[in-house]
Design a protein around this motif. Structure first.
Motif, mmCIF file in Angstrom:
data_model
loop_
_atom_site.group_PDB
_atom_site.id
_atom_site.type_symbol
_atom_site.label_atom_id
_atom_site.label_comp_id
_atom_site.label_asym_id
_atom_site.label_seq_id
_atom_site.Cartn_x
_atom_site.Cartn_y
_atom_site.Cartn_z
ATOM 1 N N PRO A 154 0.824 -1.210 0.000
ATOM 2 C CA PRO A 154 0.000 0.000 0.000
ATOM 3 C C PRO A 154 0.857 1.259 0.000
ATOM 4 C CG PRO A 154 0.062 -0.962 2.185
ATOM 5 C CD PRO A 154 0.734 -1.942 1.274
ATOM 6 N N ASN A 155 0.337 2.305 -0.631
ATOM 7 C CA ASN A 155 1.037 3.587 -0.621
ATOM 8 C C ASN A 155 1.003 4.189 0.781
ATOM 9 O OD1 ASN A 155 1.455 3.477 -3.416
ATOM 10 N ND2 ASN A 155 -0.506 4.469 -3.846
ATOM 11 N N PRO A 156 1.991 5.021 1.126
ATOM 12 C CA PRO A 156 1.941 5.730 2.413
ATOM 13 C C PRO A 156 0.667 6.562 2.507
ATOM 14 C CG PRO A 156 4.095 5.977 1.380
ATOM 15 C CD PRO A 156 3.206 5.346 0.352
ATOM 16 N N ARG A 157 0.048 6.574 3.665
ATOM 17 C CA ARG A 157 -1.185 7.341 3.869
ATOM 18 C C ARG A 157 -0.832 8.709 4.441
ATOM 19 N NH1 ARG A 157 -2.667 3.796 1.026
ATOM 20 N NH2 ARG A 157 -4.464 2.426 1.296
ATOM 21 N N HIS A 158 -0.819 9.722 3.583
ATOM 22 C CA HIS A 158 -0.519 11.073 4.022
ATOM 23 C C HIS A 158 -1.801 11.757 4.499
ATOM 24 C CE1 HIS A 158 3.542 10.778 2.424
ATOM 25 N NE2 HIS A 158 3.036 10.283 1.304
ATOM 26 N N ALA A 159 -1.724 12.382 5.654
ATOM 27 C CA ALA A 159 -2.916 12.996 6.237
ATOM 28 C C ALA A 159 -3.494 14.087 5.346
ATOM 29 C CB ALA A 159 -2.576 13.580 7.616
ATOM 30 N N GLU A 160 -2.627 14.733 4.533
ATOM 31 C CA GLU A 160 -3.107 15.843 3.711
ATOM 32 C C GLU A 160 -3.609 15.403 2.343
ATOM 33 O OE1 GLU A 160 1.480 16.002 3.486
ATOM 34 O OE2 GLU A 160 -0.089 15.336 4.857
ATOM 35 N N LEU A 161 -3.653 14.090 2.092
ATOM 36 C CA LEU A 161 -4.111 13.578 0.800
ATOM 37 C C LEU A 161 -5.338 12.690 0.987
ATOM 38 C CD1 LEU A 161 -0.744 12.591 -0.954
ATOM 39 C CD2 LEU A 161 -1.991 14.754 -1.086
ATOM 40 N N GLU A 162 -6.199 12.674 -0.028
ATOM 41 C CA GLU A 162 -7.378 11.819 -0.036
ATOM 42 C C GLU A 162 -7.342 10.964 -1.294
ATOM 43 O OE1 GLU A 162 -10.501 14.693 -0.105
ATOM 44 O OE2 GLU A 162 -10.604 14.877 2.075
ATOM 45 N N GLN A 163 -7.613 9.670 -1.169
ATOM 46 C CA GLN A 163 -7.604 8.806 -2.340
ATOM 47 C C GLN A 163 -8.942 8.112 -2.508
ATOM 48 O OE1 GLN A 163 -4.296 6.156 -1.436
ATOM 49 N NE2 GLN A 163 -5.713 4.519 -0.886
ATOM 50 N N GLU A 164 -9.233 7.754 -3.749
ATOM 51 C CA GLU A 164 -10.485 7.093 -4.086
ATOM 52 C C GLU A 164 -10.176 5.995 -5.100
ATOM 53 O OE1 GLU A 164 -13.969 8.673 -6.840
ATOM 54 O OE2 GLU A 164 -14.202 9.473 -4.806
ATOM 55 N N GLU A 165 -10.678 4.799 -4.862
ATOM 56 C CA GLU A 165 -10.387 3.691 -5.767
ATOM 57 C C GLU A 165 -11.121 3.877 -7.088
ATOM 58 O OE1 GLU A 165 -10.213 -1.209 -5.864
ATOM 59 O OE2 GLU A 165 -10.666 -0.122 -4.002
ATOM 60 N N LEU A 166 -10.409 3.656 -8.182
ATOM 61 C CA LEU A 166 -10.988 3.778 -9.515
ATOM 62 C C LEU A 166 -11.319 2.408 -10.085
ATOM 63 C CD1 LEU A 166 -11.763 5.516 -11.951
ATOM 64 C CD2 LEU A 166 -9.356 5.415 -12.691
ATOM 65 N N LEU A 167 -10.387 1.473 -10.016
ATOM 66 C CA LEU A 167 -10.631 0.126 -10.546
ATOM 67 C C LEU A 167 -9.569 -0.834 -10.030
ATOM 68 C CD1 LEU A 167 -8.367 -0.497 -13.008
ATOM 69 C CD2 LEU A 167 -9.745 1.206 -14.165
ATOM 70 N N ASP A 168 -9.862 -2.115 -10.151
ATOM 71 C CA ASP A 168 -8.882 -3.167 -9.929
ATOM 72 C C ASP A 168 -8.381 -3.613 -11.296
ATOM 73 O OD1 ASP A 168 -8.963 -3.238 -7.162
ATOM 74 O OD2 ASP A 168 -10.605 -4.685 -7.108
ATOM 75 N N ASP A 169 -7.064 -3.583 -11.478
ATOM 76 C CA ASP A 169 -6.448 -3.926 -12.754
ATOM 77 C C ASP A 169 -5.767 -5.286 -12.621
ATOM 78 O OD1 ASP A 169 -5.448 -3.746 -15.326
ATOM 79 O OD2 ASP A 169 -3.713 -2.532 -14.745
ATOM 80 N N PRO A 170 -6.296 -6.336 -13.269
ATOM 81 C CA PRO A 170 -5.695 -7.661 -13.138
ATOM 82 C C PRO A 170 -4.229 -7.689 -13.564
ATOM 83 C CG PRO A 170 -7.881 -7.835 -14.109
ATOM 84 C CD PRO A 170 -7.542 -6.367 -14.066
ATOM 85 N N LEU A 171 -3.432 -8.478 -12.842
ATOM 86 C CA LEU A 171 -2.022 -8.696 -13.154
ATOM 87 C C LEU A 171 -1.849 -10.143 -13.597
ATOM 88 C CD1 LEU A 171 -0.632 -6.984 -9.946
ATOM 89 C CD2 LEU A 171 -0.248 -6.118 -12.260
ATOM 90 N N ARG A 172 -1.002 -10.331 -14.620
ATOM 91 C CA ARG A 172 -0.802 -11.680 -15.146
ATOM 92 C C ARG A 172 0.665 -11.913 -15.457
ATOM 93 N NH1 ARG A 172 -6.275 -12.803 -16.261
ATOM 94 N NH2 ARG A 172 -7.460 -10.917 -16.792
ATOM 95 N N LEU A 173 1.033 -13.182 -15.451
ATOM 96 C CA LEU A 173 2.372 -13.586 -15.860
ATOM 97 C C LEU A 173 2.389 -13.703 -17.376
ATOM 98 C CD1 LEU A 173 5.224 -14.721 -15.337
ATOM 99 C CD2 LEU A 173 4.154 -16.973 -15.030
ATOM 100 N N ALA A 174 3.291 -12.963 -18.014
ATOM 101 C CA ALA A 174 3.415 -12.990 -19.475
ATOM 102 C C ALA A 174 4.593 -13.868 -19.853
ATOM 103 C CB ALA A 174 3.608 -11.576 -20.015
ATOM 104 N N LEU A 175 4.330 -14.909 -20.638
ATOM 105 C CA LEU A 175 5.346 -15.897 -20.965
ATOM 106 C C LEU A 175 6.020 -15.603 -22.294
ATOM 107 C CD1 LEU A 175 3.451 -19.196 -20.069
ATOM 108 C CD2 LEU A 175 4.985 -17.881 -18.627
ATOM 109 N N PRO A 176 7.352 -15.637 -22.337
ATOM 110 C CA PRO A 176 8.058 -15.579 -23.618
ATOM 111 C C PRO A 176 7.841 -16.894 -24.347
ATOM 112 C CG PRO A 176 9.600 -15.990 -21.842
ATOM 113 C CD PRO A 176 8.263 -15.753 -21.193
ATOM 114 N N MET A 177 7.478 -16.850 -25.605
ATOM 115 C CA MET A 177 7.084 -18.056 -26.332
ATOM 116 C C MET A 177 8.134 -19.161 -26.324
ATOM 117 S SD MET A 177 4.064 -17.341 -26.866
ATOM 118 C CE MET A 177 3.608 -18.786 -27.831
#
Length: 318
Positions: A154-177
């Motif tokens: 997780p990113n550091p939680r700075h008291a002076e910043l507010e964050q809002e989730e936009l989306l979950d982006d799937p991560l995958r293993l990409a294989l060299p052929m």
């Protein structure tokens, strides 16, 4: 009463680190910044800066002043948002920073929505990785940034910043052929099968690199990282040509068909979070609200048209 302009200079010094950086950011001469801070010291009646080698450090009293300055600036941001909300037409400039894959996959569509809905709003976009964009947001170089969080990092939680989730982006293993990884293996055995293969990863010090290295170590090996770059399109090209294995997020495809063999990652490692982050007090500004709405629209549109390819494959759960 303390001079607000001088208080802001002190705040800038805390976030930017040097008088030269403050002067460059605000288009002042360094001597002018130093003079204004000296006047602020005289107003306050206590030392605010102490030398540390060739740099300066804020004293305890200066830190107290900066904390109060942050509160004042947050209140002024709320006032700005209220005034903008009272107007019928959205104008002004909105400054955005975005990392590469979000800039390619989401920002163009969001800009189109903003242009159609708010033609008089000027939007300025800068490509910048979150490690640099978050401090720049705190320093008021941007109004909104697109950031990412990898599993377990997780990113550091700075008291002076507010964050809002936009989306979950799937991560995958990409294989060299040419890797010759057998089909049907679970996520962890598939990963272990690439222990002796070259890898492409983001540079040392980035959140993505920390996550990727930790995942490989969990699988029991130290990755042979021969290629380092924040350019994920370059990651993709290296995989396509069989030079390296990689971890690729789905946003890298930008709505286009996949071109490499993709495998599922172990549980708990299958998605990164994409976030919008603003300074506290600015989240109700109409321009920020409009931008976040446009980005959500772009994300929804992208999700509904996400490509499926025969080159993508899943593996048994592990």
């Amino acid at each position: 009463m303390f001079d607000l302009h001088r208080l802001r200079l002190l705040r800038e010094l805390k976030h930017r680190g040097t008088l030269a950086a403050v002067a460059a950011a605000l288009s002042y001469a360094p001597s002018s910044v130093s003079q204004q801070l000296s006047l602020l010291e005289a107003e306050v009646g206590v030392p605010l800066l102490e030398p540390v080698g060739r740099r300066v450090r804020l004293t305890e009293q200066a830190e107290i002043l900066v904390a109060h300055t942050e509160a004042v600036l947050e209140r002024l941001q709320r006032a700005e948002a209220d005034i903008a909300g009272s107007l019928t037409d959205l104008t002004g400039t909105l400054r955005i920073a975005s990392f590469q894959t979000a800039a390619l996959a989401l920002v163009p569509a969001a800009l189109g929505l903003l242009r159609d809905r708010h033609p008089h709003l000027r939007v300025h976009v800068t490509h910048m990785e979150p490690e640099k964009a978050l401090p720049a947001l705190q320093a008021r170089d941007f109004d909104l940034i697109l950031a990412e969080e990898y599993p377990g990092n997780p990113n550091p939680r700075h008291a002076e910043l507010e964050q809002e989730e936009l989306l979950d982006d799937p991560l995958r293993l990409a294989l060299p052929m040419p890797a010759g990884t057998p089909e049907g293996l679970g996520p962890m055995p598939t990963l272990r099968a690439l222990a002796d293969h070259p890898w492409v990863m983001e540079p040392e010090g980035t959140t993505a690199r920390h996550w990727a290295t930790a995942l490989c170590r969990t699988a029991g090996f130290e990755p042979d990282v021969r290629f380092e770059t924040t350019d994920l399109l370059f990651h993709l090209r290296l995989v396509e040509h069989g030079h390296a294995a990689a971890f690729l997020p789905d946003l890298v495809w930008s709505g286009q068909p996949t071109t490499v063999s993709l495998r599922q990652l172990p549980r708990g490692q299958r998605a990164r979070r994409v976030l919008t982050v603003v300074r506290r007090g600015s989240g109700t500004h109409p321009a920020v609200l409009a931008c976040r709405e446009a980005l959500r629209g772009a994300a929804t549109s992208r999700a509904s048209s996400s490509p499926t390819s025969s080159t993508s494959s899943t593996s048994p759960t592990s």
